[in-house]
Design an enzyme around this catalytic site. Structure first.
Site, PDB file in Angstrom:
ATOM      1  N   HIS A 380     -42.631-114.709 -23.715  1.00 55.15           N
ATOM      2  CA  HIS A 380     -42.792-114.859 -25.163  1.00 55.15           C
ATOM      3  C   HIS A 380     -44.229-115.075 -25.592  1.00 55.15           C
ATOM      4  O   HIS A 380     -44.474-115.551 -26.698  1.00 55.15           O
ATOM      5  CB  HIS A 380     -41.975-116.044 -25.669  1.00 55.15           C
ATOM      6  CG  HIS A 380     -40.502-115.901 -25.508  1.00 55.15           C
ATOM      7  ND1 HIS A 380     -39.676-115.408 -26.496  1.00 55.15           N
ATOM      8  CD2 HIS A 380     -39.700-116.172 -24.453  1.00 55.15           C
ATOM      9  CE1 HIS A 380     -38.430-115.408 -26.063  1.00 55.15           C
ATOM     10  NE2 HIS A 380     -38.407-115.864 -24.824  1.00 55.15           N
ATOM     11  N   LYS A 571     -44.161-122.109 -40.620  1.00 54.22           N
ATOM     12  CA  LYS A 571     -44.092-121.850 -39.188  1.00 54.22           C
ATOM     13  C   LYS A 571     -44.841-122.977 -38.488  1.00 54.22           C
ATOM     14  O   LYS A 571     -45.483-123.796 -39.145  1.00 54.22           O
ATOM     15  CB  LYS A 571     -44.720-120.500 -38.840  1.00 54.22           C
ATOM     16  CG  LYS A 571     -46.119-120.290 -39.449  1.00 54.22           C
ATOM     17  CD  LYS A 571     -46.711-118.940 -39.080  1.00 54.22           C
ATOM     18  CE  LYS A 571     -46.188-117.790 -39.924  1.00 54.22           C
ATOM     19  NZ  LYS A 571     -45.517-116.755 -39.154  1.00 54.22           N
ATOM     20  N   ARG A 572     -44.774-123.035 -37.134  1.00 57.21           N
ATOM     21  CA  ARG A 572     -45.563-124.037 -36.436  1.00 57.21           C
ATOM     22  C   ARG A 572     -47.037-123.906 -36.807  1.00 57.21           C
ATOM     23  O   ARG A 572     -47.524-122.800 -37.078  1.00 57.21           O
ATOM     24  CB  ARG A 572     -45.389-123.858 -34.918  1.00 57.21           C
ATOM     25  CG  ARG A 572     -44.068-124.370 -34.400  1.00 57.21           C
ATOM     26  CD  ARG A 572     -43.883-125.846 -34.635  1.00 57.21           C
ATOM     27  NE  ARG A 572     -44.711-126.653 -33.777  1.00 57.21           N
ATOM     28  CZ  ARG A 572     -44.262-127.362 -32.745  1.00 57.21           C
ATOM     29  NH1 ARG A 572     -42.973-127.373 -32.459  1.00 57.21           N
ATOM     30  NH2 ARG A 572     -45.074-128.089 -32.015  1.00 57.21           N
ATOM     31  N   LYS A 577     -52.066-118.571 -35.702  1.00 58.33           N
ATOM     32  CA  LYS A 577     -51.228-118.143 -36.824  1.00 58.33           C
ATOM     33  C   LYS A 577     -52.022-118.113 -38.138  1.00 58.33           C
ATOM     34  O   LYS A 577     -51.568-117.595 -39.144  1.00 58.33           O
ATOM     35  CB  LYS A 577     -50.012-119.051 -36.950  1.00 58.33           C
ATOM     36  CG  LYS A 577     -49.037-118.923 -35.757  1.00 58.33           C
ATOM     37  CD  LYS A 577     -47.878-119.901 -35.880  1.00 58.33           C
ATOM     38  CE  LYS A 577     -46.994-119.958 -34.636  1.00 58.33           C
ATOM     39  NZ  LYS A 577     -46.100-118.779 -34.513  1.00 58.33           N
ATOM     40  N   THR A 679     -40.383-114.205 -35.766  1.00 54.55           N
ATOM     41  CA  THR A 679     -39.023-113.930 -36.246  1.00 54.55           C
ATOM     42  C   THR A 679     -38.899-114.391 -37.700  1.00 54.55           C
ATOM     43  O   THR A 679     -38.047-113.902 -38.429  1.00 54.55           O
ATOM     44  CB  THR A 679     -37.969-114.654 -35.380  1.00 54.55           C
ATOM     45  OG1 THR A 679     -38.385-116.005 -35.184  1.00 54.55           O
ATOM     46  CG2 THR A 679     -37.813-113.968 -34.035  1.00 54.55           C
ATOM     47  N   LYS A 683     -36.907-112.890 -41.172  1.00 55.94           N
ATOM     48  CA  LYS A 683     -36.050-113.676 -42.077  1.00 55.94           C
ATOM     49  C   LYS A 683     -36.509-113.494 -43.527  1.00 55.94           C
ATOM     50  O   LYS A 683     -35.690-113.329 -44.436  1.00 55.94           O
ATOM     51  CB  LYS A 683     -36.093-115.161 -41.689  1.00 55.94           C
ATOM     52  CG  LYS A 683     -35.425-115.436 -40.343  1.00 55.94           C
ATOM     53  CD  LYS A 683     -35.800-116.782 -39.731  1.00 55.94           C
ATOM     54  CE  LYS A 683     -35.442-116.801 -38.246  1.00 55.94           C
ATOM     55  NZ  LYS A 683     -36.099-117.901 -37.500  1.00 55.94           N
TER      56      LYS A 683
HETATM   57  C1  26Q Z   1     -44.490-125.371 -22.051  1.00 60.19           C
HETATM   58  C2  26Q Z   1     -44.861-126.312 -21.116  1.00 60.19           C
HETATM   59  C3  26Q Z   1     -44.707-127.667 -21.370  1.00 60.19           C
HETATM   60  C4  26Q Z   1     -44.161-128.062 -22.580  1.00 60.19           C
HETATM   61  C5  26Q Z   1     -43.778-127.120 -23.508  1.00 60.19           C
HETATM   62  C6  26Q Z   1     -43.950-125.764 -23.253  1.00 60.19           C
HETATM   63  C7  26Q Z   1     -43.559-124.760 -24.258  1.00 60.19           C
HETATM   64  C8  26Q Z   1     -42.541-125.013 -25.180  1.00 60.19           C
HETATM   65  C9  26Q Z   1     -42.194-124.088 -26.142  1.00 60.19           C
HETATM   66  C10 26Q Z   1     -44.203-123.547 -24.352  1.00 60.19           C
HETATM   67  C11 26Q Z   1     -43.843-122.620 -25.307  1.00 60.19           C
HETATM   68  C12 26Q Z   1     -42.839-122.867 -26.222  1.00 60.19           C
HETATM   69  C13 26Q Z   1     -42.440-121.933 -27.278  1.00 60.19           C
HETATM   70  C14 26Q Z   1     -42.922-120.725 -27.458  1.00 60.19           C
HETATM   71  C15 26Q Z   1     -42.490-119.880 -28.570  1.00 60.19           C
HETATM   72  O1  26Q Z   1     -41.761-120.308 -29.451  1.00 60.19           O
HETATM   73  N1  26Q Z   1     -42.900-118.606 -28.603  1.00 60.19           N
HETATM   74  C16 26Q Z   1     -42.502-117.715 -29.677  1.00 60.19           C
HETATM   75  O2  26Q Z   1     -41.334-117.035 -29.277  1.00 60.19           O
HETATM   76  C17 26Q Z   1     -40.811-116.274 -30.352  1.00 60.19           C
HETATM   77  C18 26Q Z   1     -39.490-115.685 -29.895  1.00 60.19           C
HETATM   78  O3  26Q Z   1     -39.709-114.643 -28.995  1.00 60.19           O
HETATM   79  C19 26Q Z   1     -41.794-115.220 -30.800  1.00 60.19           C
HETATM   80  O4  26Q Z   1     -41.268-114.590 -31.930  1.00 60.19           O
HETATM   81  C20 26Q Z   1     -43.141-115.852 -31.127  1.00 60.19           C
HETATM   82  O5  26Q Z   1     -44.088-114.834 -31.388  1.00 60.19           O
HETATM   83  C21 26Q Z   1     -43.604-116.712 -29.978  1.00 60.19           C
HETATM   84  O6  26Q Z   1     -44.791-117.406 -30.323  1.00 60.19           O
END
Ligand code: 26Q
Length: 834
Positions: A380, A571-572, A577, A679, A683
């Site tokens: 991702h 968004k985050r 972003k 995503t 929406k």
């Molecule tokens: C990793 C290591 C330790 C702690 C947390 C994490 C961690 C947690 C969540 C790393 C990444 C995430 C989330 C990533 C994320 O949400 N990516 C998004 O995924 C979406 C669905 O595919 C995409 O639409 C977005 O572009 C992408 O940023």
């Protein structure tokens, strides 16, 4: 936050007669009433005549749950009877949000329940507000998993979500003087009616210890993982109904429980405090969701969370398999597919190897064949620095046997690479699963690519960049493994539920098939130029904006004009972003208005929302800047009826459902080549907002579908971004020097115009904007963004033209349903016919 206890008025509604009855098939109003009464009395211990919204919510949820569990039992029997191939979707995150409204809709009970509640003197919309969000995810990746569950249930796929039942979900965000303050999200405080405890589905999970080598009776070298500490994993199931198909699947979320043996040992030694402490430590594993979106957060506890849920999940998968096939693994890959949601559960690869080798006594070759065939890996991210790694040290301490297996996987893999590229030592170093830097690390993405038969990106551009950039050398060796699965969203939640007005208008015009076949929206195209349809379309949007304006008034204390252009970025909070680009436009627009320019532009209400990772200082400072700019603008009488800037706190699924239907303009403005898909972009467009965006992530495919003339595309594309980053002549400094408006905006921040004269507060932001190596290219994309925003202003004034484009946007969103995405996963990765 849940409402406070309050005096509950006496309601005068008919008491049911006759005994409580369960229901298999159809359901009359009276049955429903009886069941709600039954739950009010028996579970909640409450006089049904004195129930408030919260009690009604709970009783209603328990009623729905009865409905779900009957159908779940039937669905599971059915999967078993037909011996269907099962899919296991492994994810550290499921961002579910609320369940009541969604379940009622999917079960086809919504209107009936609303009617019965009304008879009883309650309003279903109000009652639904009592539910806490299940915020077991950070953002896109977690919400995608939840949308996938809805689509897999709707398509009747024998799927199981597996994850962690965090006691604390994503933190609750408050604003204090414009700064983000985090509060614990104690979503289980009042319990949740949506889960079933499965105390008998309890598995031990080992940690630490060492590897004992020995030769078995046949003289074969065997490995045993010994002297371990143990934590128990207990299953909790959350049920997910498909859309009106009687199919119900489940997410199985694990909670950590202290193993009884462990505390007994300490008790025997007479060390009571140590015993209790070890109980607390074990149960810490499922305590809290890590709130980092993708910046490095390599904590031991996170690593343990990952292994904990993977180990429990595979015991469960193998139990289910062995029930049918004993220890004959010949049918394993024919009956089981496992999808890894990013590398977070990638420890599953060495875990399955360990089970097959050490516990089942299989040969390496046989075990590896099964492993690769079983797993699919979804990536991702695009930023190399965001790829997950774990220190070898830590790995060795927590999972010594798994590290050995990773080394052996790597050894064999590098042998393969060396045979293909003799003498290319550098390549071996780059492709190794071990980063041999000053701190040795395991590269989880390399493990996931090599240990699975499929690696997919989440949008066309993302997959292309995987092949040509981040995973290029892996693509060279395994071209057939790489594939694209463009993300989607479920229209059941993101249109039918969240935007009932628009959903009703669409269904009235073209029928309701779009709810399960989103391509049917195409039939709206012929109505795009129809004046009376346009009027009704705009009227729905206007109503949604009015609702949001009321929310903004009550949550932020600012009055906004529902006829202004609602310009939304939610968004985050992340530098890539580019919320900063948005705020720079606002500052420039504000300064123009103050100078008496752009008086013809429509009034704007700019809405932001989003959480920053608690340790991400720059993202938190951007929140503060937005709030500071907002404060200055919102109280400036010179622009009072022209511009407002709002930051709505605590963004999450439920807020998104209220904000998105009210947007006119959707901001999707990441630096090209950084957002894997997005995503939220989908929406918004599905709800009739027009997009202002870069050629990044899934925006590119939205543009293919919707037509560039119906979107506002600006800025550099991914190739131009790549080129400009190497170009020493095009720098932020030159833009700043040559563009007076840009200079005035940046200078205003520097001078403390938005910080009551504090000239130090925002220096990290100004430094980032002017840095010659700004990776996000804020100033280099700003001028084109400004031009594009002026185009937005012009087009918004032409109400028919705007309505037409809005309708065409919705009409052409058919591709972006997770029903389509899941069908592709099923057929192309999992080997399941839908
Ligand atoms: C990793 C290591 C330790 C702690 C947390 C994490 C961690 C947690 C969540 C790393 C990444 C995430 C989330 C990533 C994320 O949400 N990516 C998004 O995924 C979406 C669905 O595919 C995409 O639409 C977005 O572009 C992408 O940023």
């Amino acid at each position: 936050m849940p409402s406070k206890e309050r005096d509950i008025p006496l309601r005068d509604h008919p008491a049911p007669t006759g005994p409580y009855c369960s229901f298999g098939g159809s359901l009359g109003d009276d049955d429903l009433l009886k069941t709600i009464h039954h739950h009010l009395l028996s579970f909640l211990g409450r006089d049904p005549m004195r129930a408030g919204n919260r009690e009604i919510y709970k009783a209603l949820a328990y009623t729905v749950r009865d409905f779900l569990i009957e159908r779940w039992v039937k669905t599971q029997k059915d999967f078993y009877a037909h011996n269907r191939k099962r899919v296991y979707y492994l994810s550290l995150e499921f961002l579910i949000g609320r369940s009541l409204g969604n379940s009622l809709i999917n079960l086809g009970l919504y209107d009936k329940v609303a009617g019965v509640l009304e008879q009883m003197g309650y309003d279903l919309d109000e009652v639904r507000e009592e539910e806490e969000d299940a915020a077991l995810g950070n953002g896109g990746l977690g919400r995608l998993a939840a949308c996938f569950m809805d689509s897999m249930a709707t398509l009747g796929i024998p799927a199981y979500g597996y994850g962690i039942r965090y006691e604390y979900g994503l933190f609750y965000q408050r604003l204090l003087d414009g700064f983000q303050v985090e509060h614990p999200d104690n979503w289980l405080r009042y319990g949740t009616p949506w889960e079933y405890d499965r105390p008998w589905n309890l598995y031990p999970v080992k940690f630490h210890g060492r590897v004992h080598r020995y030769h078995d009776a046949e003289g074969k070298l065997r490995h045993e993982w010994v002297d371990t500490s143990e934590v128990m994993a207990m299953a909790n199931d959350i049920l997910v109904p498909g859309f009106r198909n009687d199919s119900v699947i489940n997410m199985r979320l694990w909670s950590a429980k202290a193993s009884r043996e462990l505390d007994l040992i300490s008790f025997n030694r007479g060390d009571y405090v140590a015993a209790v402490q070890s109980v607390v430590e074990s149960e810490t594993i499922s305590k809290v969701l890590y709130p980092s979106d993708d910046i490095r957060e390599g904590q031991e506890l996170r690593f343990k969370q990952q292994y904990f849920f993977v180990a429990a999940t595979f015991q469960d998968i193998l139990r289910r398999y062995k029930k049918q096939h004993g220890t004959d693994f010949g049918r394993f890959t024919a009956e089981i597919a496992v999808q890894l949601n990013d590398t977070h559960p990638a420890i599953a690869i060495p875990e399955l190897m360990r089970l097959l080798l050490d516990e089942e006594g299989m040969t390496w070759e046989d075990a590896w064949g099964i492993c690769v065939q079983t797993f699919g890996y979804t990536n991702h991210t695009l930023m190399p620095e965001a790829l997950e790694t774990w220190a070898v040290d830590l790995f060795h301490r927590v999972l010594p046997r798994h590290l050995e297996i990773v080394y052996e996987i790597n050894r064999r893999f590098l042998e393969e690479v060396a045979a293909l590229y003799p003498g290319d030592e550098e390549r071996l170093r780059r492709m190794s699963m071990i980063d041999e830097g000053p701190v040795k690390k395991v590269r989880m993405a390399h493990l996931a690519i090599v240990g699975s038969h499929s690696t997919n990106g989440v949008a066309k551009l993302h997959t292309h960049l995987q092949k040509t950039r981040i995973f290029n050398e892996f693509y060279e060796i395994y071209p057939q493994r790489f594939n694209n699965k463009t993300n989607g969203v479920t229209q059941r939640r993101w249109l039918l539920k969240s935007n009932p007005g628009l959903a009703a208008l669409i269904t009235e015009s073209i029928g309701g098939d779009w709810v399960t076949k989103l391509e049917f929206l195409r039939n709206l195209e012929s109505l795009a130029g129809n004046r009376s349809f346009q009027r009704r379309w705009l009227a729905v949007k206007r109503q949604n904006k009015q609702r949001l304006a009321a929310l903004i008034k009550s949550d932020c204390g600012v009055a906004v004009d529902p006829d202004s252009l609602f310009d939304v970025q939610v968004k985050r909070m992340h530098e890539y972003k580019r919320q900063l680009l948005n705020i720079l436009h606002i500052i420039i627009h504000y300064q123009r208005l103050v100078r008496g320019e752009r008086q013809e532009a429509p009034a704007r209400t700019v809405v932001f929302a989003g959480k920053a990772a608690p340790s991400y200082a720059q993202a938190k400072l951007i929140i503060k800047l937005i709030n500071s700019v907002g404060e200055t603008i919102n109280r400036d009488p010179r622009v009072a009826d022209r511009l407002k800037v709002i930051f709505i706190p605590n963004y999450g699924v439920s807020l998104a459902e209220k904000i998105i239907p009210a947007a006119d303009l959707s901001e999707q403005i990441s630096t090209a080549g950084t957002e894997a898909s997005g995503t939220g972009n989908m929406k918004f467009a599905l709800n009739g907002a027009l997009t202002i965006g870069t050629m990044d992530g899934a925006n590119v495919e939205m543009c293919d579908e919707i037509g560039r003339e119906n979107m506002f595309i600006f800025g550099m594309d991914a190739d131009q971004v790549e080129a400009v980053r190497r170009d020493p002549l095009r720098t932020p400094e030159t833009v700043y020097q040559n563009n007076q408006e840009v200079r005035a905006a940046v200078d205003a921040i520097t001078a403390g115009e938005f910080s009551r004269g504090d000239t130090a507060l925002f220096t990290p932001i100004v430094r980032a904007l002017l840095s010659p190596d700004d990776p996000y290219l804020f100033l280099l994309d700003l001028e084109d963004y400004l031009r594009c925003q002026e185009e937005v202003d012009r087009e918004f004034l032409n109400r028919t033209g705007w309505a037409r484009k809005s309708i065409l946007n919705v009409a052409r969103m058919g591709k972006f349903s997770t029903d389509r995405t899941i069908r592709e996963y099923a057929e192309e990765i999992w080997g399941i016919k839908v």
